[in-house]
Design an enzyme around this catalytic site. Structure first.
Site, PDB file in Angstrom:
ATOM      1  CG  HIS A  80       9.757  -0.207 -68.697  1.00  0.00           C
ATOM      2  ND1 HIS A  80      10.250  -1.272 -68.277  1.00  0.00           N
ATOM      3  CD2 HIS A  80       9.209  -0.404 -69.756  1.00  0.00           C
ATOM      4  CE1 HIS A  80       9.766  -2.620 -69.143  1.00  0.00           C
ATOM      5  NE2 HIS A  80       8.832  -1.912 -69.941  1.00  0.00           N
ATOM      6  NE  ARG A  96      10.226 -13.530 -69.269  1.00  0.00           N
ATOM      7  CZ  ARG A  96       9.380 -12.591 -69.656  1.00  0.00           C
ATOM      8  NH1 ARG A  96      10.220 -12.146 -70.746  1.00  0.00           N
ATOM      9  NH2 ARG A  96       8.788 -11.821 -68.928  1.00  0.00           N
ATOM     10  CG  ASP A 152       4.878  -0.565 -71.694  1.00  0.00           C
ATOM     11  OD1 ASP A 152       6.179  -0.822 -71.340  1.00  0.00           O
ATOM     12  OD2 ASP A 152       3.986  -1.648 -71.822  1.00  0.00           O
ATOM     13  CG  HIS A 156       5.793  -3.172 -66.642  1.00  0.00           C
ATOM     14  ND1 HIS A 156       5.116  -2.194 -66.935  1.00  0.00           N
ATOM     15  CD2 HIS A 156       6.281  -3.708 -67.694  1.00  0.00           C
ATOM     16  CE1 HIS A 156       5.092  -2.057 -68.260  1.00  0.00           C
ATOM     17  NE2 HIS A 156       6.110  -2.890 -68.958  1.00  0.00           N
TER      18      HIS A 156
END
Length: 762
Positions: free
Chosen positions: A608, A690, A610, A680
């Site tokens: 996507h 994570r 941002d 990204h």
């Protein structure tokens, strides 16, 4: 909102229309009966509108008939501004309900009157064809009378008139719900207020005030997540199915993806048909009522009105292909679904269905090379199965295209001979449908569209964000690990040493104790992939929990300070010529679900951009809501590395070509401009948990993170010192860009609406 005075469109005068002249006009265009039938059917609608406009009062009690929903709406708005909350709620709800009832009634009357005049219609191809015009007129009159009577017995004469474009806009933008949410709040009906607020916000995600109202409702006693319902979702089912199909594709669940895509195609066709019915049955304004130059002559008026109805039908393609929160429609919406569907069916092993869907797609683009290659592949896969190889296109798609082409021919004829204005909503329209005299302009328009679709690829190497990587990094212990050259992109950087091990552990502990499952995604445990759980924590919530004694106060303060630390580092490195403000901070953790990782092919977070809506098929990125258009700079501050997967990766605009990867580790910061040069995603987390701090920054103070200021106010109220802001936040560096590399910096228009209603974590 500025309320305009309630005025119905002027009532059209009664006009008796003979079909003879108009049918002769259409017969001159084409000798085939089908085209004549299309034209005659349009005359039915024109005559119906004339008769309907002139219809008198019904024998039914006028109080039991549907009132004009625009009048009810304006009456509700007047009551709202008069602070008559009960009356306002009643009238606004009645306006919404009346509109829905009117649309349902039109559909019902349309279905009930389909058979009207069938005998006369059947005689058009009989031996008595010499009386063609008379039978056509008989058919026209019977259908028109049926529709007039059906609607007239349930709707007042005023309620049958067309509404103004202002009203269409008000309801299209869901503004009645804007008034309703305040009205219900005043009446202390909080669940209804929450539902109205959410319904409005879905179509207006950049509305700052509504976003704040929704957050307030969430904190109110008696309001639950289940109260935030979209009351208009029935009209957007095709988009719900579209998004669900994409999610199944991302998870490589091809059986479910094929099922959802097929349902999406069917729902899109149904919604399109529903829109077309409304065009046919709803009263239409004459050209002069629409501000068009007056048309002389009864036949000319009938032709203009009939062409308007055809144009309305064609516009349904655009209407159905536009998301409620989007400004522009999605090009090739139905062909795109068919393309996804045949691929999903093929990967699910249903070759025969895939072949039928692909043949349907080829009806739109018969010479598309990729589709023809896929067709050959399907033939080879089927081998000697000649029966399956003979599978034809879906009949509903055949009818869809045939009907559309007939309408386009009539509309282009009207453009050429009657100075009618028409914008073709489809890219697939074949050139031979367009008259020779119009083809030059048509080709030019099509070329413009093709150039626009290629723009994304041309802009690939240009970042117009105003940032210029390569500035100084002043914090002791912080080193530049990767820059633009190593990361194969523009305005990208990886910095190490931004946090110590002790600080990483403190924030990890904070996440363990206080992070909420599905935070920012309405409690959905797995908003991006079913193979992972998602948890989040905001600065303000951390501060509140610390004040309640549930968290360590110093850890909550550290979470706040890290945002400022990152801001100062990136403001300097990217040499922003203006101030830089924290727009949002979110501590996020993604955990692999044990026993559910074998054979995973999906991503932890799909590719996507941002601050715009990435469209990989066309290499375009749309800077419009619901994208977070105010974001200028993005950052991820990693907290750990004791997990498998979870790499950040950058791609080109095709969302496929990976240009760089970044492995997380404690204290590692990745910063990059938020625009289309930096698509990204995150690879699947297949083991462990994570955690990272996701941050976004904006150059405009209007879009700063108000939660941080609330946290500061809470500290100040407790007598605690507030972290002093760096002077750079309010003062731009006059020399920041002097030594920057020469890059194109063409100004792009910027939306003013603040979008902070959802999360887009990294």
């Amino acid at each position: 909102m500025v309320c305009t005075k309630y005025l119905h469109s002027p009532s059209s005068s009664s006009i008796s229309v003979s079909s003879t002249g108009f049918v002769s006009w259409t017969m001159a265009l084409h000798s085939e009966h089908f085209t004549v039938y299309v034209a005659s059917h349009v005359v039915t609608l024109a005559l119906f509108n004339f008769i309907l406009a002139a219809s008198g009062s019904s024998s039914s009690n006028v109080l039991t008939l549907l009132q004009p929903y625009d009048y009810l709406y304006y009456s509700g708005v007047r009551a709202y501004f008069g602070e008559e909350w009960g009356k306002a709620a009643e009238l606004l709800e009645k306006s919404i309900g009346t509109k829905e009832s009117l649309f349902r009634l039109r559909r019902q009357c349309h279905d009930d009157c389909v058979a009207a005049g069938t005998d006369a219609f059947n005689k058009l191809d009989s031996e008595e064809g010499s009386l063609w015009d008379l039978w056509a007129l008989d058919w026209v009159q019977q259908r028109a009378e049926c529709l007039r009577f059906c609607i007239g017995r349930s709707v007042t004469p005023a309620g049958q008139l067309p509404v103004s474009s202002d009203i269409e806009y008000e309801f299209g933008s869901r503004n009645p719900y804007n008034f309703l949410q305040v009205t219900y709040y005043k009446l202390e009906k909080l669940q209804k207020a929450a539902s109205a607020a959410h319904t409005y916000f879905v179509a207006n995600p950049s509305h700052l005030e509504m976003r704040n109202n929704i957050e307030k409702y969430r904190r109110m006693e008696g309001v639950t997540d289940g109260d935030f319902q979209d009351r208009e979702v029935e009209n957007e089912k095709h988009w719900v199915l579209y998004d669900a199909a994409l999610q199944h594709e991302a998870s490589s669940d091809w059986v479910q993806a094929a099922e959802k895509w097929k349902a999406c195609v069917n729902e899109t066709l149904r919604q399109t048909e529903e829109c077309r019915v409304q065009c046919e049955v709803a009263s239409q304004r004459l050209p002069e009522d629409r501000g068009v130059e007056s048309v002389d002559g009864v036949f000319e008026k009938a032709a203009a009105l009939s062409l308007s109805l055809l144009a309305c039908r064609q516009s349904c393609v655009t209407q159905v292909a536009t998301r409620p929160e989007r400004i522009s429609s999605q090009e090739d919406y139905l062909p795109t679904q068919l393309e996804h569907l045949h691929i999903a069916q093929f990967k699910a092993g249903d070759i025969r269905e895939a072949l039928q869907t692909l043949r349907s797609l080829l009806l739109f683009y018969p010479s598309d090379k990729d589709s023809l290659d896929n067709l050959q592949l399907y033939y080879e896969t089927l081998g000697g199965d000649t029966e399956s190889q003979g599978t034809q296109s879906a009949q509903e798609i055949v009818r869809y295209i045939s009907r559309s082409l007939q309408e386009k021919k009539l509309l282009y004829f009207g453009m050429e001979n009657l100075d009618f204005s028409f914008t073709d909503p489809d890219l697939w329209t074949p050139e031979d449908v367009v008259p020779e005299s119009l083809r030059e302009n048509w080709r030019a328009e099509k070329e413009k569209m093709n150039e626009k679709m290629k723009e994304g690829e041309q802009k690939e190497e240009v970042d117009d964000s105003g940032f210029f990587a390569g500035g100084p990094v002043r914090q002791v212990g912080v080193t530049i690990t990767m820059d633009d050259e190593i990361l194969n992109g523009t305005n990208r950087v990886v910095l190490d040493g931004v946090m110590t091990e002790k600080e990483c552990n403190s924030i990890l502990q904070l996440a363990t104790v206080a992070a909420s499952v599905g935070d920012g995604y309405r409690g959905r445990r797995s908003p991006h992939t079913p193979h992972e759980t998602f948890e989040g924590l905001t600065v303000l919530r951390a501060v509140k929990l610390a004040q309640d004694g549930l968290l360590n106060q110093s850890d909550a303060r550290l979470l706040y300070q890290l945002g400022e630390r990152v801001r100062v580092l990136l403001h300097s490195y990217f040499r922003s010529p203006t101030g830089l403000f924290v727009s949002f901070t979110h501590l996020v953790c993604r955990s692999a679900i044990a026993g559910d990782q074998e054979g995973r092919l999906d991503l932890s977070h799909p590719v996507h951009v941002d601050n715009c809506l990435l469209e990989p098929e066309t290499n375009q990125c749309w800077r419009e809501p619901p994208a977070f258009i105010h974001r200028d700079l993005s950052a991820i501050l990693y907290l750990n590395d004791n997990f498998d997967g979870g790499e950040l990766f950058f791609t080109t605009r095709d969302a496929k070509t990976v240009t760089a990867r970044v492995q997380p580790s404690c204290g590692r910061l990745v910063g990059f401009s938020s625009g289309p040069v930096n698509p990204h995603g995150v690879t699947a987390v297949t083991r462990g948990r994570r955690c990272a701090l996701a941050l976004w920054f904006t150059k405009e103070k209007l879009y700063r993170d108000m939660e941080r200021e609330k946290a500061e106010a809470m500290w100040a109220a407790d007598g605690q010192s507030v972290v002093k802001k760096d002077k750079e936040e309010t003062e731009g560096s006059a020399t920041a860009g002097r030594n920057a590399r020469s890059q194109a910096t063409k100004e792009r228009s910027r939306g003013r609406g603040r979008v902070t209603g959802g999360k887009d974590e990294l």
